[in-house]
Structure formats: structure tokens, C-alpha cells
Design a protein around this motif. Sequence first.
Motif, PDB file in Angstrom:
ATOM      1  N   GLU A   1     104.867  82.544  69.139  1.00 29.82           N
ATOM      2  CA  GLU A   1     105.021  81.573  70.227  1.00 29.82           C
ATOM      3  C   GLU A   1     106.483  81.316  70.579  1.00 29.82           C
ATOM      4  O   GLU A   1     106.808  80.291  71.182  1.00 29.82           O
ATOM      5  CB  GLU A   1     104.319  80.274  69.839  1.00 29.82           C
ATOM      6  CG  GLU A   1     102.829  80.490  69.665  1.00 29.82           C
ATOM      7  CD  GLU A   1     102.166  79.357  68.913  1.00 29.82           C
ATOM      8  OE1 GLU A   1     102.567  78.209  69.101  1.00 29.82           O
ATOM      9  OE2 GLU A   1     101.255  79.636  68.116  1.00 29.82           O
TER      10      GLU A   1
ATOM     11  N   ASN B   1     105.830  76.975  63.807  1.00 27.92           N
ATOM     12  CA  ASN B   1     107.121  77.644  63.934  1.00 27.92           C
ATOM     13  C   ASN B   1     108.192  76.670  64.390  1.00 27.92           C
ATOM     14  O   ASN B   1     107.893  75.634  64.991  1.00 27.92           O
ATOM     15  CB  ASN B   1     107.035  78.899  64.828  1.00 27.92           C
ATOM     16  CG  ASN B   1     106.052  78.737  65.966  1.00 27.92           C
ATOM     17  OD1 ASN B   1     106.321  78.006  66.918  1.00 27.92           O
ATOM     18  ND2 ASN B   1     104.895  79.378  65.873  1.00 27.92           N
TER      19      ASN B   1
ATOM     20  N   HIS C   1     100.778  72.323  63.153  1.00 32.83           N
ATOM     21  CA  HIS C   1      99.320  72.425  63.319  1.00 32.83           C
ATOM     22  C   HIS C   1      98.625  71.452  62.382  1.00 32.83           C
ATOM     23  O   HIS C   1      97.753  71.860  61.628  1.00 32.83           O
ATOM     24  CB  HIS C   1      98.848  73.818  62.894  1.00 32.83           C
ATOM     25  CG  HIS C   1      99.169  74.955  63.786  1.00 32.83           C
ATOM     26  ND1 HIS C   1      98.289  75.989  63.990  1.00 32.83           N
ATOM     27  CD2 HIS C   1     100.254  75.276  64.516  1.00 32.83           C
ATOM     28  CE1 HIS C   1      98.822  76.892  64.791  1.00 32.83           C
ATOM     29  NE2 HIS C   1     100.023  76.496  65.130  1.00 32.83           N
TER      30      HIS C   1
ATOM     31  N   HIS D   1      94.827  73.499  68.628  1.00 33.88           N
ATOM     32  CA  HIS D   1      95.936  74.313  68.116  1.00 33.88           C
ATOM     33  C   HIS D   1      97.009  73.441  67.443  1.00 33.88           C
ATOM     34  O   HIS D   1      97.127  73.465  66.219  1.00 33.88           O
ATOM     35  CB  HIS D   1      96.468  75.123  69.310  1.00 33.88           C
ATOM     36  CG  HIS D   1      97.593  76.032  68.995  1.00 33.88           C
ATOM     37  ND1 HIS D   1      97.926  77.109  69.775  1.00 33.88           N
ATOM     38  CD2 HIS D   1      98.501  76.019  67.989  1.00 33.88           C
ATOM     39  CE1 HIS D   1      98.957  77.735  69.262  1.00 33.88           C
ATOM     40  NE2 HIS D   1      99.329  77.090  68.184  1.00 33.88           N
TER      41      HIS D   1
ATOM     42  N   HIS E   1     107.112  72.979  66.037  1.00 37.17           N
ATOM     43  CA  HIS E   1     105.706  73.191  66.393  1.00 37.17           C
ATOM     44  C   HIS E   1     104.882  73.207  65.120  1.00 37.17           C
ATOM     45  O   HIS E   1     105.123  74.036  64.238  1.00 37.17           O
ATOM     46  CB  HIS E   1     105.555  74.515  67.132  1.00 37.17           C
ATOM     47  CG  HIS E   1     104.133  74.976  67.241  1.00 37.17           C
ATOM     48  ND1 HIS E   1     103.140  74.190  67.788  1.00 37.17           N
ATOM     49  CD2 HIS E   1     103.525  76.128  66.875  1.00 37.17           C
ATOM     50  CE1 HIS E   1     101.985  74.857  67.747  1.00 37.17           C
ATOM     51  NE2 HIS E   1     102.190  76.023  67.193  1.00 37.17           N
TER      52      HIS E   1
HETATM   53 ZN    ZN Z   1     100.898  77.596  66.840  1.00 36.09          ZN
END
Ligand code: ZN
Length: 214
Positions: free
Chosen positions: A85, A39, A106, A180, A104
Motif C-alpha cells: 500500500e 505499514n 489493522h 481493513h 497504517h
Molecule cells: Zn493494510
Amino acid sequence: MQELPSSVEPARFALCADAIAEAARELALLGWTPATSSNFSMRVNEELAAVTISGRDKGRLGREDIMLVDMAGHAVGTRARPSAETELHTQAYRRLPHAQVVLHTHSRTQSVASRLFAREGVVRLEGWELQKAITGYTTHASVLEIPVFPNTQHMPELVERVDAWLDAGKPLHAYLIDGHGIYTWGADMAEARRHLEALEFLLGCELDLRRLSA
Ligand SMILES: [Zn+2]
């Protein structure tokens, strides 16, 4: 449908939404946002941030996939649900006045590195030229510490851990969450992207070193 409060000019929202969508599409192409994860957000003004709507494919984002939240992470002017989040994004804007963009992702490298360094609770980067890509670092000889926090689905716990790190007066340019991904930010989109790309590269180098010296 996003309704804009009187404090937000349509052109300002459009600029933020387009910048987020463009960055998300490019990061998705790199494979850093698998399966609708990740995000992104941008500070719109003192009270509001633009953030990705939950669950959207980050490789196909448009302006309509971005929404407004207040600095407590609550939706503003829309019934859409922000990314799960979002509280970590708004915390960055509250705690770090210079932060204008929070990213953010991953990626595989970020995910594997977070597992590997979770026990130590920190990745200690030292001796890499690319540390200089992080604002404030002027030499490879500096030490750049990236904390690794335990994962949880309960955001207040993570918010507390980030607060504790900052309250201890330690520099914070990014953090990993175990198994994560990574959070980082910048004074504009270019700086946030530079930080994210540098950290991806540095974490990849640390993983390679361990592989080769095993
Ligand atoms: Zn995440």
C-alpha cells in the motif's frame, strides 16, 4: 541492502528507519498489526520516503526492514519490495505538505468500525473530549469526519477516492478502509502516534455505545 542516493545522509536514513521500527514494535505490542499486516513510513526529504519492506513481522522490525521509495512509490537503491500500500503513503506526502509520518494499522477496533460505518461512508465523531487530540480541533463540540472507503487490492482506486475527498475541500486527518484498517499521519512521529491512538480510542467508544444501546 539499502544503498543511499547522494541526497540522503546516512544519519538521516538511520533516524527515519529507527523511528519507524520503534513505532512499529510498540504498535505491534498493542495488537494493532496482526500477521505482518500494517505499514509505516516517514518523509526523508522532498523526493523520498522511508517505508516498511513488504511482509515483515511488524513486532520485530529493525533498520534493515526499512527501505527508500520515491514519491511515486518506486523502490530506490534496493531490490526489496515496499509494502503493497506504499502508494497511499506517497499520496499523503504529495497531497499533504505537513505530513511527515504516515501510520497504517489493522486493529480489531479499526476493522470492526470500518465494517459498521461502511454503508454511511463516514464516521462522524462529535461530543468526545479526545477529538482535541487531533491537530486543529479545540473543542469536543466540533465534528470530526473520518471517511470509510471501500476496500480493493487495486491501489489506484483508493488513491482516486482519497484524491476526490481532498479535491472536494473536505478536511482529512485519517481514513478507514472497509474491513481493513486505518490511515493517519502527522507533522512528526509523536503527532501521528497521537492521532492514531486517539482514533483507536474514539472508534472503540463508538462501538461500545452501539453495543450498549442495542
Ligand atoms: Zn493494510
